[in-house]
Enzyme design. Structure first.
Site, PDB file in Angstrom:
ATOM      1  N   GLY A 199       6.647   0.287  -5.040  1.00 21.88           N
ATOM      2  CA  GLY A 199       5.840  -0.236  -3.948  1.00 21.88           C
ATOM      3  C   GLY A 199       4.352  -0.175  -4.252  1.00 21.88           C
ATOM      4  N   SER A 200       3.585   0.123  -3.224  1.00 17.74           N
ATOM      5  CA  SER A 200       2.131   0.052  -3.341  1.00 17.74           C
ATOM      6  C   SER A 200       1.526   1.114  -4.249  1.00 17.74           C
ATOM      7  CB  SER A 200       1.494   0.136  -1.952  1.00 17.74           C
ATOM      8  OG  SER A 200       1.815  -1.012  -1.207  1.00 17.74           O
ATOM      9  N   THR A 201       2.280   2.152  -4.619  1.00 15.54           N
ATOM     10  CA  THR A 201       1.725   3.123  -5.567  1.00 15.54           C
ATOM     11  C   THR A 201       1.451   2.460  -6.917  1.00 15.54           C
ATOM     12  OG1 THR A 201       3.940   3.858  -6.240  1.00 15.54           O
ATOM     13  CG2 THR A 201       2.857   5.075  -4.459  1.00 15.54           C
TER      14      THR A 201
END
Length: 486
Positions: free
Chosen positions: A215-217
């Site tokens: 995801g956004s990591t």
């Protein structure tokens, strides 16, 4: 008469030669086959005739041996088995070994040549020295903080020391007690079948062996790639990105979970996790630039050992522009282990240099004399020092005034990145909550720890908030334990 005696002597001599040839055949040519025959119990009897060496944490053993007074005499025991199972693995008389029990088996079982100054003596006497010990890099307080934070929820925590690569915590949840597999008999067989049938997969080491969409990591990798490639030279400059963002070559619109992402800068996109901006930046960096950056961070490496093997984290090398856009925000086919994402945070914290993670600090003989010490090793530069400095600043803003406020620690500098990874058919599954971070004491000292947390069954109220609500508090507890440890 003498002639018959002579012929009888010749025949007896021939029989003796045949006997000697057969003995040589059995003991030389056929020895390996007989030794490997499942019906041959001698190797197993010899293997368990002496206590096994210990795996230690902070100098204290978390394993032991119990005299069962059976044919296979010594069984493995574990202290706080579920807490340390992702580190130790199991040593079973029925099902073999896993993780450190397997990787360091020659030392622990007493068969490694380095355990004796006179290994030839043990070969001739058919004996062996006492089992050696394996001292891990794990810190007990950090391991406990991660285990307590997950509280039985499906997920994992990996924490490393950025400057060295030492793995300081490695937790997978739910866990199991390796002691139930140590011996033989119906009870052990029943425990094995029950563990393997459990839908929660307690024996799966989620920190090392499970790969998740990050995801956004993953936007940390994309942002670093953009800075290194010169695609972004001013992190505060508007990017002229619409909301929603049309995926290149398609009619599909990529939305944001929150507001305020229209024409946002890269700094704001990291702080507030704007999908549109980071997807567009990934496309601008290009497939070659993104795959190169991902590789420098450790993706697509199938040879990582700690010393137990680690699943390969994936970033596709052949994608269309729209797929690249989704991959640049940690979706599509992008997958990562929690250890891999801890390595991403560690590279940022360590000025861009990525250290090889390792779990065993040293091995020793049973009396404490050293056998082998693990050398620290660099995997190269994930980004330039200037890019790393900028990324540190962006990650600090995430915690101080962005989506990761639950990771803030008074008296410490904390950088982080939240993430919510969609999965399942039509993204119908409950999102995975991610948080990656690093922390250091105020005053300019090097970062003490880098952490990655993933919670599988976290509920998401909105986008990255699930990472802040479900995963960031766990990361904060682990970082606090690291900062309070001398």
């Amino acid at each position: 008469m003498i002639r018959y005696i002579r012929w009888c002597a010749y025949f007896c001599a021939l029989l003796l030669v045949a006997l000697l040839v057969n003995v040589g055949r059995v003991q030389v040519w056929e020895a390996a086959g007989y030794g490997a025959n499942p019906a041959n119990k001698r190797p197993a009897i010899e293997r368990y005739a002496e206590p096994r060496g210990d795996i230690t944490v902070d100098g204290r053993p978390v394993t032991g041996s119990r005299d069962s007074r059976q044919l296979l005499r010594y069984e493995r025991t574990y202290k706080n088995g579920p807490l340390y199972a992702p580190v130790t693995g199991f040593a079973s008389q029925t099902y073999g070994t896993s993780f450190l029990e397997r990787a360091e088996d020659p030392v622990l079982s007493g068969t490694a040549p380095g355990l004796s100054a006179f290994p030839l003596w043990y070969e001739l006497s058919r004996g062996r020295p006492g089992g050696g010990n394996a001292a891990t890099t794990i810190r007990a307080t950090m391991q406990q903080a991660a285990y307590t934070g997950l509280a039985g929820k499906r997920g994992a925590v990996a924490a490393v020391e950025p400057a060295t690569g030492r793995i300081l915590a490695l937790v997978s949840s739910p866990s199991y007690d390796p002691a139930v597999l140590s011996g033989t008999g119906p009870k052990v067989k029943g425990a094995w079948e029950e563990l393997n049938a459990d839908p929660a997969k307690p024996m799966l080491n989620r920190a090392l062996r499970e790969t998740y969409p990050p995801g956004s990591t993953f936007k940390i990798v994309t942002a670093a790639a953009a800075l290194d490639a010169g695609v972004v030279t001013d992190v505060d400059a508007p990017t002229q990105t619409p909301d929603p963002y049309p995926l290149p070559g398609t009619s599909t619109l990529l939305p944001n979970a929150g507001t305020g992402c229209v024409d946002a800068s890269m700094a704001d996109a990291v702080q507030w996790s704007c999908n549109t901006v980071m997807a567009k930046i990934g496309v601008q960096v290009g497939l070659r630039g993104m795959t190169g950056a991902a590789r420098r961070f450790g993706f697509n490496d199938s040879g990582l050992r700690v010393p137990a093997w680690v699943s390969r984290s994936n970033f596709d090398t052949d994608m269309s522009p729209d797929q690249l856009a989704l991959s640049s925000i940690g979706q599509f086919n992008t997958k990562a282990t929690p250890l891999q994402m801890a390595m991403v945070a560690a590279a940022v914290a360590n000025g861009g240099e990525l250290k090889a993670p390792y779990l065993v600090d040293r091995t020793t003989q049973d009396d404490g004399d050293p056998v082998r010490r693990t050398d620290q090793r660099s995997l190269g530069r994930a980004m330039t020092p200037l890019t790393a400095m900028r990324m540190q600043e962006l990650m600090v803003k995430v915690v101080e005034n962005g989506t990761g406020r639950n990771a803030a620690i008074p008296g410490a500098v904390v950088g982080g990145k939240t993430g919510t990874a969609q999965h399942g058919v039509g993204n119908a599954g409950t999102p995975y909550a991610w948080f990656i971070s690093w922390a250091k004491p105020e005053g300019g000292r090097p970062p003490a720890v880098a952490v990655a947390v993933v919670v599988e069954d976290a509920s998401a109220v909105r986008g990255d908030i699930s990472g802040n609500g479900a995963a960031a508090p766990i990361a904060r507890a682990v970082m606090e334990a690291a900062l309070s440890t001398p």
